[in-house]
Design an enzyme around this catalytic site. Structure first.
Site, PDB file in Angstrom:
ATOM      1  N   THR A 268      14.691  -9.995   3.888  1.00  0.00           N
ATOM      2  CA  THR A 268      14.412 -11.064   4.607  1.00  0.00           C
ATOM      3  C   THR A 268      13.347 -12.087   4.042  1.00  0.00           C
ATOM      4  OG1 THR A 268      14.955 -10.064   6.617  1.00  0.00           O
ATOM      5  CG2 THR A 268      13.923 -11.943   6.909  1.00  0.00           C
ATOM      6  N   GLY A 273      16.822 -15.366   7.148  1.00  0.00           N
ATOM      7  CA  GLY A 273      16.785 -14.070   7.746  1.00  0.00           C
ATOM      8  C   GLY A 273      18.339 -13.404   7.702  1.00  0.00           C
ATOM      9  N   SER A 274      19.102 -13.487   8.799  1.00  0.00           N
ATOM     10  CA  SER A 274      20.529 -12.967   8.614  1.00  0.00           C
ATOM     11  C   SER A 274      21.318 -13.893   7.827  1.00  0.00           C
ATOM     12  CB  SER A 274      20.918 -13.292  10.155  1.00  0.00           C
ATOM     13  OG  SER A 274      20.560 -12.386  10.933  1.00  0.00           O
ATOM     14  N   TRP A 298       9.048  -9.440   6.907  1.00  0.00           N
ATOM     15  CA  TRP A 298       9.566  -8.576   7.697  1.00  0.00           C
ATOM     16  C   TRP A 298       9.850  -7.450   6.797  1.00  0.00           C
ATOM     17  CZ3 TRP A 298       7.780  -9.276  12.498  1.00  0.00           C
ATOM     18  CH2 TRP A 298       7.803 -10.134  12.941  1.00  0.00           C
ATOM     19  N   GLN A 494      10.217  -1.917  36.132  1.00  0.00           N
ATOM     20  CA  GLN A 494      10.335  -2.780  37.623  1.00  0.00           C
ATOM     21  C   GLN A 494      10.170  -1.682  38.594  1.00  0.00           C
ATOM     22  OE1 GLN A 494      10.401  -5.867  38.046  1.00  0.00           O
ATOM     23  NE2 GLN A 494      10.373  -5.998  40.178  1.00  0.00           N
ATOM     24  N   HIS A 496       8.462   1.243  38.352  1.00  0.00           N
ATOM     25  CA  HIS A 496       7.222   1.320  38.352  1.00  0.00           C
ATOM     26  C   HIS A 496       6.320   0.445  38.748  1.00  0.00           C
ATOM     27  CE1 HIS A 496       8.191   4.386  35.102  1.00  0.00           C
ATOM     28  NE2 HIS A 496       7.160   4.698  35.363  1.00  0.00           N
ATOM     29  N   GLY A 498       3.719  -2.438  39.802  1.00  0.00           N
ATOM     30  CA  GLY A 498       2.578  -2.910  38.875  1.00  0.00           C
ATOM     31  C   GLY A 498       2.209  -1.993  37.821  1.00  0.00           C
ATOM     32  N   GLU A 521      18.079  -5.812  11.829  1.00  0.00           N
ATOM     33  CA  GLU A 521      19.449  -4.904  11.468  1.00  0.00           C
ATOM     34  C   GLU A 521      20.547  -5.814  11.859  1.00  0.00           C
ATOM     35  OE1 GLU A 521      18.574  -2.681   9.374  1.00  0.00           O
ATOM     36  OE2 GLU A 521      16.813  -2.123  10.021  1.00  0.00           O
ATOM     37  N   GLU A 525      23.236 -12.543  18.015  1.00  0.00           N
ATOM     38  CA  GLU A 525      24.197 -13.960  17.514  1.00  0.00           C
ATOM     39  C   GLU A 525      24.941 -13.901  16.387  1.00  0.00           C
ATOM     40  OE1 GLU A 525      20.974 -14.484  20.528  1.00  0.00           O
ATOM     41  OE2 GLU A 525      21.027 -13.675  18.546  1.00  0.00           O
TER      42      GLU A 525
END
Length: 544
Positions: A268, A273-274, A298, A494, A496, A498, A521, A525
């Site tokens: 990259t 990137g991709s 990266w 969620q 858990h 707070g 990897e 998209e």
């Protein structure tokens, strides 16, 4: 009956997806080939199709799993409902785009009845209550792989989890003794052929199954400390096995397998990137060396790594795009910490700085600048015969990385599920255990079904890769599992309440770690629009 109900749902969903793929293939083809330009005119449909097809494929693999027992059959039905609900959401208001015929099975009473059964909250509550008692889902592994799983699970429990929170909160280096012990356990040679010091038998499903099983268990302990350590050796090893010269294989593979040489991947770039074909970093031949200039980003584990798999442009004519790229092995010392510099004895230098990240800590992802950095021509993977073939070697090697990323997602999901189930059983809300509430049980049931599907699809993809196929399945399971991990870890957080937002509980780490999975990897998209849908459309066009 339970499994027959799941089959009815999966069959109807497959018909919908295949029909839409055929329609899009007909409109997006030019001279017998799929046109990227034409596909991009319907990007939303193309993306939804690729994503839905990945989930349908996962559900199809679950049907065999469902044959193995009553719990497996109910998990299969629950996932079939999840898959169909996702597809229904994509269809809603866009039925014309999908060209859904009036007499399709999707519109029939048999499907409607089956769908209602799969979405029945009683089924999900029952599953949630049952699986949360042990948090261990029925395994489809044989005895040998079960032993491998047990060995690495024990290591993750006793060694990885003990340091996971420290590494995460302090963005510290992975302890050297973790790496040393994993090397002694042979985890860096899982896909390297036996003749080169590894454990792969060659065209055996176990070659990749071991990788998947080990990766999942290490990721269950910590994605940043151990779950990703195998990825870069797997990618470089695959490139060397597939395209390296015999001298290069003998030079590097045994040391990689033994854990003596750690690996990083430098592909990259800040602007690419991709869309790898556009990269700018150049490697220009000068006598017996190639001189490299430019910036890579990266580059995960690039500091501790002794070897970097570098993709660079060897043909200055940028119009040749991916055909002008070559693959190199860059040798360097191992550096701790978040920044380093290196003057090569051959000439030139590298300078690197780690990129701060919200999760996935320990591996450290670097931006590395190359200034007139000289690499021996002998380090060109495959030699002059493979000059300009680096893109293909890299893409083939990344199939391993995608499958392994799916296994990482499964491991993180499993850890989050276990944490949520344990907390729900211990935490009392309004005087009763949180686990006694129907909504909590429903969430846990959905988590279990999704994890079972991710694991089952990963196993099947490993079998296919071991037989010499499966590149498409590796992409699909990666696409499905990584997005699924975001939902599972969010819901675990969620549950858990707070405390889920506090670093005191590991579930907050699972959540931020999971977020990276659908990016690296192969961003979700790009994977959907440039890999999965293109293959689906071309296959449909060829079959027409």
């Amino acid at each position: 009956m339970t499994l027959d109900t799941a089959r009815t749902i999966v069959s109807a969903a497959r018909e919908v997806v295949d029909g839409a793929v055929a329609r899009l293939a007909a409109s997006a083809s030019k001279d017998g080939r799929i046109s990227t330009e034409l596909v991009d005119r319907e990007q939303q449909l193309a993306y939804d199709l690729a994503s839905a097809a990945s989930r349908v494929a996962a559900a199809e693999q679950m049907l065999d799993y469902g044959e193995k027992g009553d719990l497996q059959a109910r998990l299969t039905l629950a996932f079939a409902g999840e898959m169909a609900a996702d597809l229904a959401a994509r269809l809603a208001g866009r039925e014309d785009d999908w060209d859904l015929s009036a007499d399709a099975a999707w519109n029939g009473e048999a499907f409607a009845t089956a769908f209602r059964a799969a979405r029945d909250t009683a089924l999900l509550e029952e599953l949630g209550e049952e699986v949360s008692r042990t948090t261990e889902l029925p395994s489809a592994l044989n005895e040998e792989m079960s032993m491998v799983r047990g060995t690495f699970r024990d290591f993750a429990e006793t060694r990885v989890k003990a340091v996971a929170e420290h590494v995460h909160r302090n963005d510290a280096d992975i302890p050297d003794d973790i790496i040393t012990e994993l090397a002694e356990m042979g985890c860096f040679g899982l896909s390297i052929p036996e003749e080169h010091g590894g454990f792969a038998e060659g065209h055996s499903e176990n070659d990749f199954m071991s990788m998947v099983v080990v990766t999942e268990e290490l990721s269950r302990g910590s994605l940043g400390v151990a779950g990703s350590l195998i990825t870069r050796p797997e990618i470089l090893s695959k490139a060397l096995v597939g395209g390296g010269t015999e001298e290069q294989k003998e030079r590097w593979l045994p040391a990689i397998a033994a854990g003596e040489l750690m690996c990083g991947v430098a592909v990259t770039e800040p602007d690419y990137g991709s869309d790898v074909a556009g990269i700018k970093v150049q490697a220009i031949k000068d006598g017996d060396d190639y001189v490299v200039n430019g910036v890579k980003t990266w580059c995960t584990f690039g500091g501790k790594a002794n070897l970097l798999m570098l993709l660079a442009r060897t043909d200055p004519d940028r119009s040749k795009a991916h055909k002008g790229l070559s693959l190199f092995v860059v040798e360097k010392p191992s550096f701790p910490g978040h920044s380093w510099e290196y003057e090569s004895p051959l000439g030139g230098r590298m300078e690197a700085k780690a990129i701060p990240t919200l999760g996935y800590r320990g591996m450290h992802s670097f931006e590395i600048s190359f200034e007139d950095y000289r690499i021996p021509a002998a380090n060109l993977v495959g030699g002059e015969e493979k000059l300009g073939k680096g893109f293909y070697l890299q893409m083939d090697a990344f199939a391993n990385g995608r499958l392994q990323t799916a296994a990482r997602a499964t491991g993180v999901m499993q850890a989050a599920f276990e944490a949520a189930a344990t907390y729900a059983g211990e935490r009392h809300v309004f005087g009763v255990p949180l686990a006694s509430y129907g909504l909590t049980r429903t969430k846990l049931g959905r988590m279990a079904a999704i994890i079972a599907a991710s694991r089952t699809f990963s196993y099947r993809s490993a079998q296919l890769l071991g037989s010499g196929t499966g590149q498409m399945e590796a992409s699909m399971v990666k696409a499905f599992s990584c997005l699924a991990a975001e939902w599972v870890t969010r819901e675990a957080m969620q549950i858990h309440g707070g405390f889920g937002y506090a670093e005191e509980y590991a579930v907050s780490r699972y959540f931020v770690d999971a977020r990276v999975l659908s990016i690296f990897e192969g961003a979700d998209e790009v994977l959907a629009l440039r890999v999965i849908i293109r293959k689906l459309l071309q296959d449909a066009l060829d079959a027409a």
